[in-house]
Structures are given as C-alpha cells and as structure tokens.
Write a protein that holds these residues in place. Structure first.
Motif, PDB file in Angstrom:
ATOM      1  N   TYR A  40     -19.484  19.302  22.996  1.00  0.00           N
ATOM      2  CA  TYR A  40     -19.831  20.188  24.104  1.00  0.00           C
ATOM      3  C   TYR A  40     -21.315  20.524  24.167  1.00  0.00           C
ATOM      4  CZ  TYR A  40     -14.835  21.253  24.761  1.00  0.00           C
ATOM      5  OH  TYR A  40     -13.488  21.184  25.023  1.00  0.00           O
ATOM      6  N   SER A  41     -22.163  19.832  23.424  1.00  0.00           N
ATOM      7  CA  SER A  41     -23.568  20.236  23.315  1.00  0.00           C
ATOM      8  C   SER A  41     -24.251  20.382  24.672  1.00  0.00           C
ATOM      9  CB  SER A  41     -24.341  19.236  22.448  1.00  0.00           C
ATOM     10  OG  SER A  41     -23.888  19.279  21.124  1.00  0.00           O
ATOM     11  N   ASP A  42     -24.128  19.381  25.512  1.00  0.00           N
ATOM     12  CA  ASP A  42     -24.791  19.442  26.829  1.00  0.00           C
ATOM     13  C   ASP A  42     -24.199  20.545  27.697  1.00  0.00           C
ATOM     14  OD1 ASP A  42     -26.426  17.347  26.082  1.00  0.00           O
ATOM     15  OD2 ASP A  42     -25.258  15.817  27.140  1.00  0.00           O
ATOM     16  N   THR A  49     -16.318  23.838  15.860  1.00  0.00           N
ATOM     17  CA  THR A  49     -15.895  22.675  15.084  1.00  0.00           C
ATOM     18  C   THR A  49     -14.754  23.126  14.182  1.00  0.00           C
ATOM     19  OG1 THR A  49     -18.042  21.562  15.115  1.00  0.00           O
ATOM     20  CG2 THR A  49     -16.535  20.974  13.343  1.00  0.00           C
ATOM     21  N   ASP A  94     -25.498  23.949  26.740  1.00  0.00           N
ATOM     22  CA  ASP A  94     -26.841  24.181  27.277  1.00  0.00           C
ATOM     23  C   ASP A  94     -26.784  24.581  28.750  1.00  0.00           C
ATOM     24  OD1 ASP A  94     -27.970  23.576  24.834  1.00  0.00           O
ATOM     25  OD2 ASP A  94     -28.468  21.498  25.363  1.00  0.00           O
ATOM     26  N   TRP A 130     -20.125  19.227  18.559  1.00  0.00           N
ATOM     27  CA  TRP A 130     -21.151  18.415  19.225  1.00  0.00           C
ATOM     28  C   TRP A 130     -20.675  17.879  20.567  1.00  0.00           C
ATOM     29  CZ3 TRP A 130     -19.148  13.714  20.217  1.00  0.00           C
ATOM     30  CH2 TRP A 130     -18.156  13.213  19.363  1.00  0.00           C
TER      31      TRP A 130
END
Length: 223
Positions: free
Chosen positions: A17-19, A35, A22, A15
């Motif tokens: 690196y989520s942005d 993860t 995208d 999570w």
C-alpha cells in the motif's frame, strides 16, 4: 480527517500500500499500512503458531498503540478474514467503516480454506509442500512477496461480538477483470444486501497496481 488502516492480502506486506498511503496522506488523511506476522519484513516472526487469530491481534494492537478511533479498515483478499475479526473484537468506536477489496467476507466458523475455490486450495497445498507450515508465494507476484503461514488460511474465524452488524458503513469492491476469481458470488450476494455499498472495477486482482485512482476514489468517497 479519516484514519485508514490498510491490511494487505496473502503473501504481501505493508509495502503493498506504499503509494496509496502517500496519496491518502496527501489528501489530508491519516493512513497506516499493516504488515502481518510472518509476512514481509515480519517474515522472521512466522512459524506454525501464526494463524488468523494472530493476524487479528496484529491489527488490534496497532489500533490500540496508535490510539486509533473511528478507523476505516481496508482489507484486500485474505485480509477480509482479518478485518472481519478486528471489527468483531474491537472496542466500540474503534472502527466505523469497512472496505473489502476482492476479499473474503466470513461468517462465524468460516475459514479462508472453506470460502475459496478448489484451485486456490490446491495452490495452498502445493505452496506448503516444502515445510508444511508456510505457503510459498505463487509465481507472478511482486519479488517482495514472502511465504504466508498456512494456519492463517486454515483456521476458522470465531465471531461473537456482533460481527459486521456493529459497523454501519460497509463497502465491497469487486475486481471483475481476471479469470478464476473466487469473489463473484460474494459480490452477487452483497449487491442484493441493502447493508452494503458495492462497486465494480474492471481490473485484475492487484487493485493498487491496476486501478489505483479508481480505488482511491472509492476510499475517499464520503470521507
């Protein structure tokens, strides 16, 4: 099109690196955020047997199952240990570039415990007081942070496949805007090494929060 494989630091799941995932995909690239076992949504896979070797195998398994070749491996903080092991163990052609962001860069026989500072060693010990197996996240981290398997910090890395010399393109991103960093000496050493491209961002250790645009620019440079 590049394939970015993003490995977070201690206590953080994919999570983190989520942005960035995208944005990289929006720029036309493939991006996979890992993860590691025992952390994040995989916290239930923790325990005393989870160590650095486990985390290296986690990433190698993703490269294999996703049929990744020519990967850009990105490792933050503790994950510098992981991506070094992956680069050493991966089949030829799987990895073509390494990017370390404020990360440990071990040689054969090094551990995160030995490479870090006394302050962080005390943090690891204090965090593991509860069960002696997992290190609770320090205060101030994202609420999603979970305990980190202690053995992952303690285990020495075994490199025998050529190590970092197998990878022609290596970047080190030094984040200079926080006190107590264990990475200043790493940056100084690598900045004098012609085999490395070094960069400095004047921000805190949490690069995807504090300098997301600048970090993305470094990742995309040359891709």
């Amino acid at each position: 099109m590049a394939t970015f494989v993003l490995v977070p630091g201690g206590w953080h799941g994919g999570w983190y690196y989520s942005d960035l995932v995208d944005r990289l995909r929006g720029a036309g690239h493939r991006a996979l955020a890992i993860t590691l076992s025992g952390v994040g949504e995989r916290a239930h896979l923790g325990g005393s047997a989870v160590n650095l070797d486990t985390h290296i195998e986690d990433v190698l398994a993703v490269l294999e199952s996703e049929r990744v070749t020519d990967a850009v491996l990105v490792g933050h903080s503790y994950a510098g240990m992981v991506i070094t092991g992956v680069a050493d163990h991966a089949d030829p052609g799987m990895v073509r570039r390494l990017v370390y962001s404020d990360a440990y860069v071990p040689q054969d026989g090094d551990s995160c415990w030995e490479l870090t500072t006394e302050a962080f060693r005390q943090l690891f010990l204090e965090g593991a007081r509860g069960d002696g197996i997992s290190v609770q996240p320090p205060s101030g981290l994202d609420a999603r942070a979970t305990a980190q398997p202690l053995a992952s910090f303690l285990q020495r890395i075994t490199l025998g496949g050529g190590g970092l010399d197998r990878i022609a393109t290596r970047d080190y991103v030094y984040l200079s805007g926080w006190t107590g960093t264990p990475f200043a000496d790493v940056y100084e050493k690598l900045s004098a090494d012609p085999g490395w491209r070094t960069h400095v961002l004047e921000c805190g250790h949490n690069v995807v929060r504090d300098a997301p645009g600048e970090f993305e620019e470094i990742l995309l440079r040359g891709e």
